[in-house]
Design an enzyme around this catalytic site. Structure first.
Site, mmCIF file in Angstrom:
data_model
loop_
_atom_site.group_PDB
_atom_site.id
_atom_site.type_symbol
_atom_site.label_atom_id
_atom_site.label_comp_id
_atom_site.label_asym_id
_atom_site.label_seq_id
_atom_site.Cartn_x
_atom_site.Cartn_y
_atom_site.Cartn_z
ATOM 1 N N ALA A 38 0.944 -1.429 -0.065
ATOM 2 C CA ALA A 38 -0.126 -0.038 0.061
ATOM 3 C C ALA A 38 0.881 1.137 0.130
ATOM 4 O O ALA A 38 1.896 1.049 0.651
ATOM 5 C CB ALA A 38 -0.957 -0.143 1.180
ATOM 6 N N GLY A 85 0.081 1.339 -3.235
ATOM 7 C CA GLY A 85 -0.036 0.549 -4.368
ATOM 8 C C GLY A 85 0.605 1.135 -5.667
ATOM 9 O O GLY A 85 0.475 0.459 -6.823
ATOM 10 N N CYS A 120 12.833 4.862 1.840
ATOM 11 C CA CYS A 120 12.893 6.063 1.647
ATOM 12 C C CYS A 120 13.445 6.963 2.761
ATOM 13 O O CYS A 120 13.110 8.212 2.997
ATOM 14 C CB CYS A 120 11.406 6.691 1.047
#
Lengths: 305, 171
Positions: free
Chosen positions: A113, A115, A230
């Site tokens: 998610a 997605g 990230c």
């Protein structure tokens, strides 16, 4: 402008150009969209955005994706509703080409998610074969379903499960993407609260290690695993990969994570006195000033046996 | 094309015949449009459509498999917006081509009025596919009136655009 989080100063020694890094973090982030080639051509998407008064610039390394000025709102457009493109940050386009999924294969996206990367995988597979998109958060899984529906993806199954405990009988998979929850320092240009998170917290790193280990376990011998975060924090990046590499020994190796036309730095082979496996140099560190993006880290692994 | 053993093990496979017949009758969509796909029912209310070579796991139990296709247990099955956008190009009946103002109304979940000339391919009260510039936007519900008809937007809230800011043309 807001002060740079104190936590970032520990990266001074590993950033090639500190001034440029700081300066990039203070600029707003460009918006990026990629073409859903199941529905439209890059030329159609470019024309649609131009007709809306936007100024799309093709990415240097991907002609089917476009950069837009930071304040653009490409989501509120007809072509978006029709699923002709998806809005996603440029660095989030890095893992899927490195995963290199092939039509007809069986692919697992372990922390999927909302997605966007699942969708990239499904599109690259030409809407055939099997993408299993898992997440442990039901609300975020619903967002993922929305992405599937708008882009018209016919090859994705969604599951709700703890990724680190994903059932072994679901495998094996040809390729596994493990885009782990992280401290998100690389999102600083979008959300300055992210830097409040404690980068490299032991529980977080433990969870990331467990997720990567499970991803390798679920992959077939000869298959590929892509690990992504990230964040800048080496504890969540190279150190996690190093730990899992040591656990698997000769059964797992790193492949070069490099993308032509996109500037990155090699992964660290040493951090805070801890010496890491020399092949960690093959991982990819993305600093915001190198391509005017967010921050990112990718490792490409191949299971040998 | 038959479902894979993995798909059969993971989810209930649905006999598509009555659904395909309904879609052909109402919209003129030829059943061959769906060649290479299988209909499955992972939950209670919705039938999904998925590529026939799909091999999902049986555990963890799939939440969704492929694209929502039809909502069932209604008086008439309702084609999902996602399926309308994906397969609507094959429809020949109960299709309404809209002008920008009508399409804007549809996408912001407001009813719009259709002129008699826009209803020449419509067979009467019921579901219609709403098109704009050749693209199927989604499903509407047509209520015929003395002159033309009222079309209710069946676009789900999550797909709807904000009426205050969404425009189909730049001034």
């Amino acid at each position: 402008m807001e002060r740079l989080p104190a936590a970032f100063t520990r990266y001074r020694a590993i950033v090639d150009d500190w001034e440029a890094f700081v300066e990039a973090l203070r600029r707003p982030l460009p918006v990026c969209v990629w073409t859903n080639t199941l529905r439209a051509t890059p030329a159609q998407v470019k024309a649609a955005l131009e007709a809306e008064g936007l100024r799309p610039e093709p990415l240097a390394w991907r002609r089917d994706a476009f950069r837009l000025p930071p304040d653009s709102q490409p989501g509120n457009r007809l072509a978006y509703v029709l699923g002709h493109y998806h809005v996603q940050e440029e660095v989030s386009l890095l893992p899927v080409p490195l995963l290199d999924p092939q039509p007809g294969e069986r692919i697992l996206d372990l922390c999927a998610a909302p997605g966007g990367k699942t969708a990239q995988i499904a599109v690259r597979m030409q809407n055939r074969g099997t993408v299993v998109a898992n997440d442990r958060n039901p609300l975020r899984l619903r967002q993922l379903s929305g992405t599937i529906e708008r882009l018209g993806l016919l090859n994705v199954t969604t599951t709700l499960h703890d990724g680190a405990d994903f059932p072994l009988e679901s495998g094996p998979f040809d390729r596994v993407l493990v885009d782990v929850p992280c401290s998100c320092e690389g999102n600083f240009r979008k959300d300055q609260k992210v830097a409040d998170a404690f980068a490299g917290a032991p529980e977080l790193c433990g969870q990331q290690t467990a997720l990567l280990h499970r991803a390798v376990t679920l992959c077939r011998p000869g298959g590929r695993i892509v690990y992504a975060t990230c964040t800048f924090a080496p504890e969540e990046n190279e150190l996690v990969v190093d730990t899992v590499l040591r656990r698997w020994g000769t059964a797992l190796r790193l492949l070069p994570a490099r993308i032509e036309g996109f500037r990155g730095s090699p992964g660290l082979t040493e951090w805070n006195g801890r010496r890491l496996h020399p092949s960690l140099e093959r991982t990819l560190r993305v600093w915001p000033h190198l391509n005017d993006t967010g921050g990112f880290f990718v490792a490409v692994l191949e299971r040998q046996a | 094309m038959n479902a894979t053993p993995e798909l059969q093990q993971a989810v209930k496979i649905v006999d598509p015949t009555p659904y395909f017949r309904y879609l052909e009758e109402r919209f003129g969509i030829p059943p061959a449009t769906f060649d290479g796909y299988v209909l499955v029912q992972p939950g209670r209310k919705k039938v999904y459509i998925v590529t026939a070579d799909h091999r999902p796991p049986a555990r963890p139990r799939p939440r969704t498999i492929g694209l929502p296709f039809l909502r069932i247990y209604l008086k008439f099955p309702k084609l999902s917006t996602a399926a309308a956008q994906q397969f609507g190009h094959a429809a020949t009946r109960n299709v309404i081509d809209t002008d920008p103002a009508q399409a804007e109304a549809f996408l912001t979940r407001r009813d719009f009025h259709a002129r008699p000339t826009q209803l020449t391919r419509c067979t009467g009260r019921g579901y219609v596919l709403v098109r704009y510039q050749g693209h199927t936007l989604g499903v509407g519900f047509l209520v015929p009136e003395d002159a033309g008809g009222r079309v209710e937007s069946m676009l789900p809230k999550s797909w709807a655009r904000d009426p205050d800011s969404f425009r189909l043309s730049v001034e």
